[in-house]
Scaffold this active site. Structure first.
Site, mmCIF file in Angstrom:
data_model
loop_
_atom_site.group_PDB
_atom_site.id
_atom_site.type_symbol
_atom_site.label_atom_id
_atom_site.label_comp_id
_atom_site.label_asym_id
_atom_site.label_seq_id
_atom_site.Cartn_x
_atom_site.Cartn_y
_atom_site.Cartn_z
ATOM 1 N N ARG A 8 -26.077 -45.794 -5.624
ATOM 2 C CA ARG A 8 -25.396 -44.454 -6.557
ATOM 3 C C ARG A 8 -24.834 -44.945 -7.529
ATOM 4 O O ARG A 8 -24.779 -44.120 -8.518
ATOM 5 C CB ARG A 8 -24.472 -43.960 -5.311
ATOM 6 C CG ARG A 8 -23.878 -42.643 -5.528
ATOM 7 C CD ARG A 8 -23.087 -42.199 -4.550
ATOM 8 N NE ARG A 8 -23.602 -41.837 -3.367
ATOM 9 C CZ ARG A 8 -23.198 -41.932 -2.192
ATOM 10 N NH1 ARG A 8 -22.185 -42.708 -2.054
ATOM 11 N NH2 ARG A 8 -23.881 -41.729 -1.177
ATOM 12 N N TYR A 9 -23.981 -45.960 -7.347
ATOM 13 C CA TYR A 9 -23.372 -46.219 -8.735
ATOM 14 C C TYR A 9 -24.103 -47.461 -9.399
ATOM 15 O O TYR A 9 -24.841 -48.270 -9.062
ATOM 16 C CB TYR A 9 -21.759 -46.728 -8.206
ATOM 17 C CG TYR A 9 -20.952 -45.987 -7.567
ATOM 18 C CD1 TYR A 9 -20.272 -45.057 -7.994
ATOM 19 C CD2 TYR A 9 -21.098 -46.362 -6.256
ATOM 20 C CE1 TYR A 9 -19.497 -44.109 -7.391
ATOM 21 C CE2 TYR A 9 -20.155 -45.355 -5.366
ATOM 22 C CZ TYR A 9 -19.484 -44.329 -5.970
ATOM 23 O OH TYR A 9 -18.794 -43.456 -5.303
ATOM 24 N N ARG A 48 -23.234 -51.326 -8.544
ATOM 25 C CA ARG A 48 -22.761 -51.919 -6.914
ATOM 26 C C ARG A 48 -23.947 -51.067 -6.077
ATOM 27 O O ARG A 48 -24.169 -49.956 -6.218
ATOM 28 C CB ARG A 48 -21.547 -51.592 -6.390
ATOM 29 C CG ARG A 48 -20.772 -50.164 -6.867
ATOM 30 C CD ARG A 48 -19.317 -50.305 -6.907
ATOM 31 N NE ARG A 48 -18.611 -49.163 -7.093
ATOM 32 C CZ ARG A 48 -18.632 -48.418 -8.125
ATOM 33 N NH1 ARG A 48 -18.883 -48.899 -9.471
ATOM 34 N NH2 ARG A 48 -17.934 -47.433 -8.232
ATOM 35 N N CYS A 73 -23.176 -51.036 16.373
ATOM 36 C CA CYS A 73 -21.532 -51.218 16.254
ATOM 37 C C CYS A 73 -20.867 -51.580 17.620
ATOM 38 O O CYS A 73 -21.377 -51.312 18.463
ATOM 39 C CB CYS A 73 -20.966 -49.968 15.784
ATOM 40 S SG CYS A 73 -21.328 -49.366 14.044
ATOM 41 N N CYS A 89 -17.938 -44.720 16.851
ATOM 42 C CA CYS A 89 -16.942 -43.648 16.282
ATOM 43 C C CYS A 89 -17.667 -42.263 16.346
ATOM 44 O O CYS A 89 -18.668 -41.859 15.778
ATOM 45 C CB CYS A 89 -16.357 -43.917 15.063
ATOM 46 S SG CYS A 89 -15.992 -45.707 14.926
ATOM 47 N N CYS A 141 -18.687 -40.787 13.086
ATOM 48 C CA CYS A 141 -19.460 -41.508 12.086
ATOM 49 C C CYS A 141 -20.456 -40.918 10.842
ATOM 50 O O CYS A 141 -21.302 -40.181 11.417
ATOM 51 C CB CYS A 141 -20.343 -42.726 12.809
ATOM 52 S SG CYS A 141 -21.097 -43.690 11.608
ATOM 53 N N ARG A 201 -22.793 -42.081 9.598
ATOM 54 C CA ARG A 201 -23.966 -42.979 9.541
ATOM 55 C C ARG A 201 -24.576 -42.661 10.879
ATOM 56 O O ARG A 201 -25.568 -43.491 11.407
ATOM 57 C CB ARG A 201 -24.150 -44.349 9.168
ATOM 58 C CG ARG A 201 -25.026 -44.422 7.887
ATOM 59 C CD ARG A 201 -24.820 -45.785 7.213
ATOM 60 N NE ARG A 201 -23.792 -45.627 6.126
ATOM 61 C CZ ARG A 201 -22.950 -46.569 5.802
ATOM 62 N NH1 ARG A 201 -22.827 -47.640 6.217
ATOM 63 N NH2 ARG A 201 -22.122 -46.262 4.453
ATOM 64 N N ASP A 242 -15.902 -36.833 6.598
ATOM 65 C CA ASP A 242 -17.119 -36.198 6.296
ATOM 66 C C ASP A 242 -17.667 -35.053 7.172
ATOM 67 O O ASP A 242 -17.554 -35.397 8.206
ATOM 68 C CB ASP A 242 -18.109 -37.474 6.008
ATOM 69 C CG ASP A 242 -17.849 -38.471 4.914
ATOM 70 O OD1 ASP A 242 -17.329 -37.840 3.869
ATOM 71 O OD2 ASP A 242 -18.249 -39.582 5.078
ATOM 72 N N ASP A 264 -15.512 -38.089 -0.341
ATOM 73 C CA ASP A 264 -16.730 -38.596 -0.739
ATOM 74 C C ASP A 264 -17.473 -37.204 -0.905
ATOM 75 O O ASP A 264 -17.841 -36.469 -0.211
ATOM 76 C CB ASP A 264 -17.760 -39.275 0.340
ATOM 77 C CG ASP A 264 -18.084 -40.663 -0.054
ATOM 78 O OD1 ASP A 264 -18.492 -40.786 -1.395
ATOM 79 O OD2 ASP A 264 -17.802 -41.320 0.689
#
Ligand code: SF4
Length: 457
Positions: free
Chosen positions: A132-133, A136, A145, A149, A152, A154, A311, A348
């Site tokens: 995206r950037y 990086r 995981c 969570c 989450c 994702r 999010d 975000d």
């Protein structure tokens, strides 16, 4: 809204400090031996993954079980015994429970929110990479995981299969081909759920890329499965410096002696630790809790880095706060604790806009042409601030001209815009003290203006 809760008690320690609470290893897993409890593979194998196991440990009303079971068909559950032991079985609003246990609200909100709120797929040149950037990339090396969570971002990728080696090689190849990339965030899922050997191999391949400067690992393992951080892992990690680790703590009760030990081992391996918390309703949405969390992290040498606004991932609406609530928490931190303990609050941006910093309004007014700003401090007091002498060359000429008109005044030694015979700019002028203007040395437009302090707009 949750309160700060006990600090640093550990799974057993919390039980000790909250005598009547039903929690801790002794309550949930009295049969576990020390060797088992301290073995991360035992912890991982004994994760609570279905409702039938959970109801034996935590009271869940009969009438809610079908809905909660339905939630798990959509997004899996995994709670290591260590993390479960932090939950007070008698508190349905326990902040640790809210993060890890499916609630009926998750079912109610299942159709609200996005599958991929950050547009990661849109910015994915090869599977597993989000670029995206310019300099990086994000590299997802695991679909698993230690704890899942409930909020989450994702959750769409969390399924049992490991990421195939071939896919990882394609990600590495993309980074090697893309010379603008100097920084990679290795994430998942949780990369530290991979075996040490597999992680070593991936980090080694990344390190072999000449233009890649920094490797960062994003993990929640020091929080949910701190036993995983052992000497062998740290010895391997320190072979891949410069390496940074971002840890995801959300509540001060997660700052246990076990977590502190894990962070200490990583720090001693030369790895800088930063935290990325998520602002969550009923978990950490109060100034007291957030401050206690940041102080707990500082004691473990983990630098507060980001607090993310939650999010809008589907099924998480009940955990999201308003931005105003987030701003109020930041207000309650700034000036009320050391600056080092204050993370940056970010949202975000939807669809891949990147992180946007969100700050309370401290710069109330700014006139660049006049070099003038009106500031508000943490107490709500207003200050007028001049950023620099407006035009020192012009000022020098004016002063020289005035000197010619009044030769007895002596030479003007103006060495810089802030020095010489001119008074320094009024760096921060308390409007309340306007009645007592500072002494003026040298007559200048700027110094004159400094005396003409105005009220804030
Ligand atoms: S540890 Fe991170 S990636 Fe894993 S479920 Fe939690 S938030 Fe998602």
């Amino acid at each position: 809204m949750s309160d700060a809760g006990g600090l640093g008690g550990g799974a057993g320690g919390v039980a000790a400090t909250r005598a009547r609470a039903r929690l801790g290893r002794a309550h949930y897993f009295p049969e576990a031996t020390d060797a088992e409890w301290n073995d991360w593979k035992w912890q991982f194998r004994h994760r609570i993954t279905d409702l039938e196991q959970l109801v034996k440990l935590i009271p869940i009303p009969e009438g809610e079980r079908a809905l909660r079971r339905e939630v798990l068909r959509d997004f899996r559950m995994g709670i290591p015994p260590y993390y479960l032991a932090l939950i007070d079985a008698d508190d349905p609003d326990d902040p640790i429970l809210r993060q890890a246990v499916p609630l009926t609200e998750e079912y109610a909100w299942r159709d609200v929110g996005d599958e991929d709120p950050l547009g990661e797929e849109k910015y994915s040149p090869v599977p597993g990479i989000t670029h995206r950037y310019p300099d990086r990339v994000l590299m997802v090396i695991s679909n698993s995981c230690a704890v899942y969570c409930r909020y989450c971002t994702r959750k769409r990728i969390m399924y049992e299969d490991a990421v195939p080696d071939m896919e990882i090689d394609r990600m590495v190849d993309y980074i090697a081909r893309t010379k603008t990339v100097r920084d990679v965030v290795v994430s998942g899922g949780d990369p530290l759920t991979c075996s040490t050997a597999k992680l070593d191999s991936i980090l080694g391949k990344l390190r072999a890329i000449p233009h890649l400067e920094i490797i960062r690992i994003g993990t929640r393992v020091p929080v949910s499965l701190p036993q995983r951080i052992d000497a062998e892992l740290c010895a391997m990690l320190q072979e891949h410096h410069p390496l940074w680790v971002n840890v995801h703590f959300n509540h001060p009760r997660e700052c246990t002696p076990e977590a502190a030990r894990a962070c200490d081992l990583l720090s001693r391996a030369g790895i800088p630790l930063n935290t990325q918390a998520v602002l969550l309703k009923g978990v950490n949405d109060s100034v007291g809790t957030m401050k206690a969390l940041m102080h707990g992290l500082m004691k473990m040498r983990v630098r507060p880095y980001y607090v993310y606004h939650c999010d809008p991932v589907r099924g998480s609406e009940h955990m999201r706060t308003t931005i105003a609530e987030g701003l109020a928490i930041m207000e309650g931190l700034r000036g009320h604790t050391s600056g080092l303990a204050i993370p940056q609050y970010v949202i975000d941006a939807p669809g891949g806009g990147g992180k946007v910093p969100i700050n309370p309004y401290y710069l109330l007014h700014y006139e660049p042409a006049q070099h003038r700003a009106i500031l508000r401090n943490y107490q709500g007091r207003i200050f007028e601030y001049y950023e620099q002498v407006p035009d020192s060359e012009l000022l020098r000429r004016k002063l020289a001209a005035e000197q010619q008109l009044a030769p007895s005044a002596g030479p003007v030694a103006l060495t810089s815009s802030h020095g010489g015979s001119v008074a320094p700019p009024p760096a921060a002028q308390d409007v309340a003290s306007l009645a007592a203007p500072p002494p003026v040395v040298g007559k200048s437009t700027w110094a004159h203006r400094g005396r003409q302090r105005r009220d804030a707009p």
